[in-house]
Design a protein around this motif. Sequence first.
Motif, PDB file in Angstrom:
ATOM      1  N   GLY A 196       0.816  -1.210   0.000  1.00 29.74           N
ATOM      2  CA  GLY A 196       0.000   0.000   0.000  1.00 29.74           C
ATOM      3  C   GLY A 196       0.850   1.261   0.000  1.00 29.74           C
ATOM      4  N   VAL A 197       0.335   2.289  -0.649  1.00 29.97           N
ATOM      5  CA  VAL A 197       1.018   3.574  -0.702  1.00 29.97           C
ATOM      6  C   VAL A 197       0.147   4.587   0.032  1.00 29.97           C
ATOM      7  N   ASN A 198       0.681   5.160   1.105  1.00 29.79           N
ATOM      8  CA  ASN A 198      -0.034   6.197   1.845  1.00 29.79           C
ATOM      9  C   ASN A 198       0.330   7.554   1.263  1.00 29.79           C
ATOM     10  N   MET A 199      -0.686   8.403   1.067  1.00 27.89           N
ATOM     11  CA  MET A 199      -0.466   9.722   0.490  1.00 27.89           C
ATOM     12  C   MET A 199      -1.196  10.766   1.325  1.00 27.89           C
ATOM     13  N   HIS A 200      -0.623  11.960   1.383  1.00 29.23           N
ATOM     14  CA  HIS A 200      -1.262  13.093   2.048  1.00 29.23           C
ATOM     15  C   HIS A 200      -1.467  14.179   1.007  1.00 29.23           C
ATOM     16  N   LYS A 201      -2.683  14.698   0.928  1.00 34.05           N
ATOM     17  CA  LYS A 201      -2.991  15.774  -0.008  1.00 34.05           C
ATOM     18  C   LYS A 201      -3.635  16.914   0.756  1.00 34.05           C
ATOM     19  N   GLY A 202      -3.281  18.125   0.382  1.00 35.94           N
ATOM     20  CA  GLY A 202      -3.897  19.291   0.993  1.00 35.94           C
ATOM     21  C   GLY A 202      -3.012  19.928   2.043  1.00 35.94           C
ATOM     22  N   ALA A 203      -3.655  20.695   2.896  1.00 37.90           N
ATOM     23  CA  ALA A 203      -2.952  21.459   3.928  1.00 37.90           C
ATOM     24  C   ALA A 203      -2.415  20.536   5.016  1.00 37.90           C
ATOM     25  N   VAL A 204      -1.374  20.989   5.675  1.00 43.78           N
ATOM     26  CA  VAL A 204      -0.850  20.290   6.843  1.00 43.78           C
ATOM     27  C   VAL A 204      -1.449  20.977   8.061  1.00 43.78           C
ATOM     28  N   ILE A 205      -2.403  20.304   8.701  1.00 50.01           N
ATOM     29  CA  ILE A 205      -3.132  20.890   9.825  1.00 50.01           C
ATOM     30  C   ILE A 205      -2.593  20.298  11.120  1.00 50.01           C
ATOM     31  N   ASP A 206      -1.913  21.123  11.880  1.00 51.10           N
ATOM     32  CA  ASP A 206      -1.353  20.706  13.164  1.00 51.10           C
ATOM     33  C   ASP A 206      -2.376  20.988  14.259  1.00 51.10           C
ATOM     34  N   ASP A 207      -2.780  19.938  14.974  1.00 46.97           N
ATOM     35  CA  ASP A 207      -3.812  20.072  16.008  1.00 46.97           C
ATOM     36  C   ASP A 207      -3.397  21.025  17.123  1.00 46.97           C
ATOM     37  N   SER A 220      -2.616  36.602  12.004  1.00 45.21           N
ATOM     38  CA  SER A 220      -2.075  35.604  12.936  1.00 45.21           C
ATOM     39  C   SER A 220      -2.446  34.181  12.511  1.00 45.21           C
ATOM     40  N   VAL A 221      -3.655  33.998  11.953  1.00 42.95           N
ATOM     41  CA  VAL A 221      -4.046  32.669  11.471  1.00 42.95           C
ATOM     42  C   VAL A 221      -3.182  32.279  10.282  1.00 42.95           C
ATOM     43  N   GLU A 222      -2.887  33.230   9.401  1.00 46.90           N
ATOM     44  CA  GLU A 222      -2.040  32.931   8.250  1.00 46.90           C
ATOM     45  C   GLU A 222      -0.624  32.572   8.682  1.00 46.90           C
ATOM     46  N   LYS A 223      -0.121  33.209   9.727  1.00 45.34           N
ATOM     47  CA  LYS A 223       1.210  32.867  10.243  1.00 45.34           C
ATOM     48  C   LYS A 223       1.224  31.464  10.844  1.00 45.34           C
ATOM     49  N   LEU A 224       0.138  31.074  11.525  1.00 47.13           N
ATOM     50  CA  LEU A 224       0.080  29.760  12.158  1.00 47.13           C
ATOM     51  C   LEU A 224      -0.162  28.631  11.160  1.00 47.13           C
ATOM     52  N   LEU A 225      -1.165  28.788  10.291  1.00 42.70           N
ATOM     53  CA  LEU A 225      -1.595  27.695   9.421  1.00 42.70           C
ATOM     54  C   LEU A 225      -1.212  27.864   7.956  1.00 42.70           C
ATOM     55  N   PRO A 260      -8.000   4.664  -4.471  1.00 36.15           N
ATOM     56  CA  PRO A 260      -7.533   4.970  -3.114  1.00 36.15           C
ATOM     57  C   PRO A 260      -8.693   5.024  -2.127  1.00 36.15           C
ATOM     58  N   SER A 261      -8.436   4.596  -0.909  1.00 37.75           N
ATOM     59  CA  SER A 261      -9.439   4.678   0.153  1.00 37.75           C
ATOM     60  C   SER A 261      -9.026   5.771   1.128  1.00 37.75           C
ATOM     61  N   VAL A 262     -10.016   6.483   1.642  1.00 36.60           N
ATOM     62  CA  VAL A 262      -9.763   7.602   2.537  1.00 36.60           C
ATOM     63  C   VAL A 262      -9.527   7.072   3.943  1.00 36.60           C
ATOM     64  N   LEU A 263      -8.364   7.359   4.496  1.00 38.32           N
ATOM     65  CA  LEU A 263      -8.055   6.980   5.875  1.00 38.32           C
ATOM     66  C   LEU A 263      -8.498   8.060   6.844  1.00 38.32           C
ATOM     67  N   ARG A 264      -8.218   9.307   6.487  1.00 37.62           N
ATOM     68  CA  ARG A 264      -8.537  10.433   7.371  1.00 37.62           C
ATOM     69  C   ARG A 264      -8.746  11.670   6.518  1.00 37.62           C
ATOM     70  N   GLN A 265      -9.757  12.434   6.848  1.00 40.55           N
ATOM     71  CA  GLN A 265      -9.998  13.695   6.159  1.00 40.55           C
ATOM     72  C   GLN A 265     -10.344  14.750   7.200  1.00 40.55           C
ATOM     73  N   THR A 266      -9.777  15.930   7.031  1.00 40.84           N
ATOM     74  CA  THR A 266     -10.043  17.033   7.944  1.00 40.84           C
ATOM     75  C   THR A 266     -10.383  18.265   7.129  1.00 40.84           C
ATOM     76  N   ALA A 267     -11.493  18.882   7.459  1.00 43.36           N
ATOM     77  CA  ALA A 267     -11.868  20.167   6.871  1.00 43.36           C
ATOM     78  C   ALA A 267     -12.021  21.148   8.027  1.00 43.36           C
ATOM     79  N   LEU A 268     -11.218  22.195   7.994  1.00 49.48           N
ATOM     80  CA  LEU A 268     -11.215  23.189   9.056  1.00 49.48           C
ATOM     81  C   LEU A 268     -11.730  24.499   8.477  1.00 49.48           C
TER      82      LEU A 268
END
Length: 150
Positions: free
Chosen positions: A23-34, A49-54, A83-91
């Motif tokens: 299996g090949v794991n892939m990340h697409k999109g923004a890197v969202i740090d909790d 400030s949000v642009e500086k953080l995220l 591909p199957s979705v393992l995790r999706q985050t929309a902020l």
Amino acid sequence: MIFGRWKLAAMAVAAVAMTGCAGVNMHKGAVIDDQLVATIQPGVDNKASVEKLLGRPSFTGQFSDTDWYYVARDTKQVAFRNPSVLRQTALLVRFDQGGNVASIHRSGKELVASVDPSNRRTPTLGRERSFFDEIFGNIGSVGAGMAPGQ
């Protein structure tokens, strides 16, 4: 002795074939740090400030720039399968008219939609026509019974 070589060769071919199924794991999109998201406070932080953080958002609202969306998706694909979705985050970071953070909403994998097409054919109302009706059906009917200029 010959049987041992064939057995060794068969095991080598099987090992090479099995590596194609990894299996090949892939990340697409923004890197969202909790941890960074947890530090954003409504009423305190603003767009800068949000642009500086995220970083810059994945996209902004369609009708106004007061909504910033950060979207990230982790998928796993095995061989040539979809591909199957393992995790999706929309902020969603929503700002007020002054540019200060009004609210933060997070959603996940529950919003992933599965679309099932209808047999690759669009259902229509009306008469079913055969292949030959489609090709020869208009012969003689174009302009029939009409005077020129009508």
